[in-house]
Design a protein around this motif. Structure first.
Motif, PDB file in Angstrom:
ATOM      1  N   GLN A   7       0.845  -1.193   0.000  1.00  0.00           N
ATOM      2  CA  GLN A   7       0.000   0.000   0.000  1.00  0.00           C
ATOM      3  C   GLN A   7       0.878   1.239   0.000  1.00  0.00           C
ATOM      4  OE1 GLN A   7      -1.907  -1.643   3.658  1.00  0.00           O
ATOM      5  NE2 GLN A   7      -3.760  -0.766   2.780  1.00  0.00           N
ATOM      6  N   ARG A   9       0.661   5.297   0.292  1.00  0.00           N
ATOM      7  CA  ARG A   9      -0.293   6.316   0.726  1.00  0.00           C
ATOM      8  C   ARG A   9       0.308   7.702   0.567  1.00  0.00           C
ATOM      9  NH1 ARG A   9      -3.185   3.203  -0.184  1.00  0.00           N
ATOM     10  NH2 ARG A   9      -4.393   1.762   1.086  1.00  0.00           N
ATOM     11  N   ASP A  10      -0.212   8.437  -0.413  1.00  0.00           N
ATOM     12  CA  ASP A  10       0.140   9.851  -0.556  1.00  0.00           C
ATOM     13  C   ASP A  10       1.650  10.054  -0.704  1.00  0.00           C
ATOM     14  OD1 ASP A  10      -0.504  12.532  -0.756  1.00  0.00           O
ATOM     15  OD2 ASP A  10      -0.224  12.890   1.400  1.00  0.00           O
ATOM     16  N   THR A  25      -1.081   7.288  -4.407  1.00  0.00           N
ATOM     17  CA  THR A  25      -1.749   6.322  -3.537  1.00  0.00           C
ATOM     18  C   THR A  25      -2.098   5.123  -4.399  1.00  0.00           C
ATOM     19  OG1 THR A  25      -2.592   7.953  -1.988  1.00  0.00           O
ATOM     20  CG2 THR A  25      -3.803   5.885  -2.151  1.00  0.00           C
ATOM     21  N   ASP A  27      -2.544   0.556  -4.432  1.00  0.00           N
ATOM     22  CA  ASP A  27      -2.557  -0.751  -3.773  1.00  0.00           C
ATOM     23  C   ASP A  27      -2.151  -1.830  -4.762  1.00  0.00           C
ATOM     24  OD1 ASP A  27      -3.414   0.355  -1.454  1.00  0.00           O
ATOM     25  OD2 ASP A  27      -5.533  -0.194  -1.694  1.00  0.00           O
ATOM     26  N   GLY A  60       4.356  10.862   2.931  1.00  0.00           N
ATOM     27  CA  GLY A  60       3.561   9.680   2.635  1.00  0.00           C
ATOM     28  C   GLY A  60       4.092   8.439   3.306  1.00  0.00           C
TER      29      GLY A  60
END
Lengths: 250, 322
Positions: A7, A9-10, A25, A27, A60
């Motif tokens: 993952q 994130r940002d 972002t 997955d 992030g």
């Protein structure tokens, strides 16, 4: 559905004024082949660098198998199960092909503070190494010095070394870069045989290879995600067609 | 069975070293016994440097410092044994482990900082640390400061052997030289050795397959320092004298020259390099006191035309014969 294995994130990374990764972002689900495409300079390799740990993001987070790894060093991530191949071939040129892979096996077989026993005759390293060489089709060159391999064979060796770490996630940075037609097709075939057995994040320029392999595709442009989805959706996405695919398919 | 040229030259060198004492004793030339003694001691030091320089690509420009540490262990120990009558301080069985401990500790500190850097920075930091130890030696007023310290006795090895007898001393050093060669041979083929050799060509890849390179390089750095410390113990006993000069950066440079001349990253190269260095020095300085004017260009020729050094030339001859 189970939690994604990777993952982002940002994630943001700047080099001076250039934003190489811009609030990404993303997955990657377990077992999928996830391709990242985009024009030169879109920030693909920088993204791989941040996942493998060679580059620190400015902002992030990165989670791997649920664990935060944003600040973990490269070797720790490798031990957790992230393996990468390099866009520009990166092997141990003076070692034999077997020794290259055996060293990757050794890296995941406990510490290397063993000073006395001859590792070049250690069956517990050589047997798995031979296995991975067979998997990538390099058995014939096992005893040769890595520096004597052809470019395509180097790419195969890269792959064998990544596999030898028994990864949960394979980061492949342009595995067919600079490889001729025949060898390139063989590499795609090989990667296709990995489908379902490994989770792969694939960076690739060759659109035929991407559409042949990917379960999902993310399009990167100037560090930002332009689109992300199944191959069919990406092919149909007008923004992607305009920015990128249009040229490739014309 | 055919014997390769490399094996032949290596065994020939060892046999030649083994027969030096009977010959020099028969000819009553103790000077040459001393010369070959020094040659083997410097070979041990060069082999230790080669471990990190040749196999690990760490160009340490302060390696002579460890030799100085080992030498000062003997110098200071015997000084107090004589001045203060503390007999056990002259014990060689104490000097060797103490030299190993002190020099590997110094290597731990120096390595911990310098291994974080690369290339020229690594060279400069190791050089700076080496010079620091040199100036510490200069500052040791009690132990003769920059004039150094004469040894009024050598390390004592109980009833086992008497190194006041140069022939016995010679064979002790020969045995240690062979032990060092064998140890390094095992080490470079071990898992640890593969990591160090891998770091030489591709550190980035090593990290990517999951190896924490730094700590392995640091341990290699300490092992090299420890071996060089033992060479220092021997050198102090050989010259019956210790001085900060042994740690001067030019001495570190000599060790690098020996390694390069003999062949970096080869097992026997440093031994050949030490032999060539000392024998050429001996021969040329007999002709002119400006022997380095000849030696310098000679070295340049080796670097240009024989990259692999003496061991590389032997290897090339071997290939041509096949």
């Amino acid at each position: 559905m189970s939690e994604p294995i990777l993952q982002l994130r940002d994630l943001t990374k700047r080099f001076g004024g250039l934003v190489a990764t811009d609030s990404v972002t993303l997955d990657v689900a377990e077992g999928e082949v996830h391709a990242v495409i985009g024009p030169n300079g879109a920030g693909k390799t920088t993204l791989v660098g941040q996942i493998s740990g060679e580059i620190r993001p400015d902002r992030g987070q990165i989670f791997f198998a649920g664990q935060p790894i944003t600040r973990s060093p490269v070797h720790v991530r490798s031990l957790l199960g992230i393996a990468r191949s390099f866009q520009i071939t990166s092997v141990f040129p003076g070692f034999t092909v077997t020794a290259n892979v055996a060293l990757a096996v050794q890296a995941h077989a406990g510490h290397s503070f063993r000073f006395w026993t001859d590792a070049t005759r250690d069956g517990t390293l050589l047997a798995p190494a031979a296995q991975y060489l067979e998997l990538v089709g390099l058995t014939g060159r096992a005893g040769d010095v890595a520096a004597t391999l052809s470019h395509g064979e180097h790419r195969q060796l890269e792959l064998a070394m990544a596999l030898a770490t028994e990864p949960k996630l394979l980061l492949l940075d342009e595995p067919t870069a600079g490889v001729g037609g025949d060898e390139s097709a063989r590499m795609v075939e090989l990667l296709r045989s990995f489908k379902g057995r490994f989770t792969i994040l694939l960076i690739e320029h060759d659109m035929d290879a991407v559409f042949a392999l990917a379960d999902r595709i993310t399009v990167l442009d100037s560090g930002r995600i332009l689109a992300s989805g199944a191959p069919g959706e990406i092919r149909a996405d007008p923004a992607v067609r305009q920015a990128y695919l249009g040229d490739a398919e014309a | 069975m055919r014997i390769s040229a490399s094996t032949a030259v290596a065994s020939g060198t060892i046999v030649a070293l083994a027969v030096v004492p009977p010959i020099t004793n028969a000819l009553q030339e103790p000077f040459y016994l001393g010369l070959f003694l020094r040659l083997m001691i410097l070979a041990i030091a060069a082999i230790s440097l080669n471990l990190i320089l040749g196999f690990g690509n760490m160009v340490s420009f302060g390696h002579a410092a460890y030799m100085g540490i080992g030498a000062y262990v003997v110098g200071i120990g015997t000084f107090h044994a004589i001045e203060d009558g503390i007999d056990w301080l002259a014990n060689g069985f104490l000097h060797v482990p103490l030299a190993i401990a002190a020099s590997s500790l110094a290597a731990l500190v120096i390595g911990a900082i310098s291994i974080r850097t690369r290339g020229v920075y690594f060279i400069m930091i190791t050089l700076a640390f080496g010079q620091m130890l040199y100036f510490i030696g200069v500052g040791l007023e009690v132990y003769g400061a920059d004039d150094g310290l004469s040894l009024y006795m050598r390390s004592e090895f109980g009833g086992v052997l008497d190194i006041n007898d140069n022939t016995q001393f010679y064979y002790l050093v020969l045995a240690l030289l062979l032990a060092t060669l064998y140890g390094v041979k095992r080490l470079i083929a071990s898992r640890f050795g593969l990591v160090i050799r891998g770091a030489r060509s591709n550190e980035r890849r090593l990290a990517a397959v999951g190896i924490p390179v730094y700590r392995y390089k640091l341990v290699a750095f300490m092992v090299a320092g420890a071996i060089c410390g033992v060479a220092g113990v021997l050198l102090a006993n050989r010259t019956d004298f210790v001085s900060p000069d042994m740690m001067h950066w030019t001495r570190s440079g000599d060790l690098i020259i020996m390694v390069v001349l003999g062949g970096m990253g080869t097992l026997f190269g440093p031994l050949y390099g030490a032999a060539a260095f000392l024998l050429v020095e001996e021969f040329l300085s007999g002709i002119t006191e400006h022997w380095q004017i000849v030696f310098g260009p000679l070295l340049i020729l080796v670097v240009i035309y024989a990259r692999g050094g003496i061991a590389g030339v032997v290897h090339a001859l071997e290939r041509r014969r096949e």
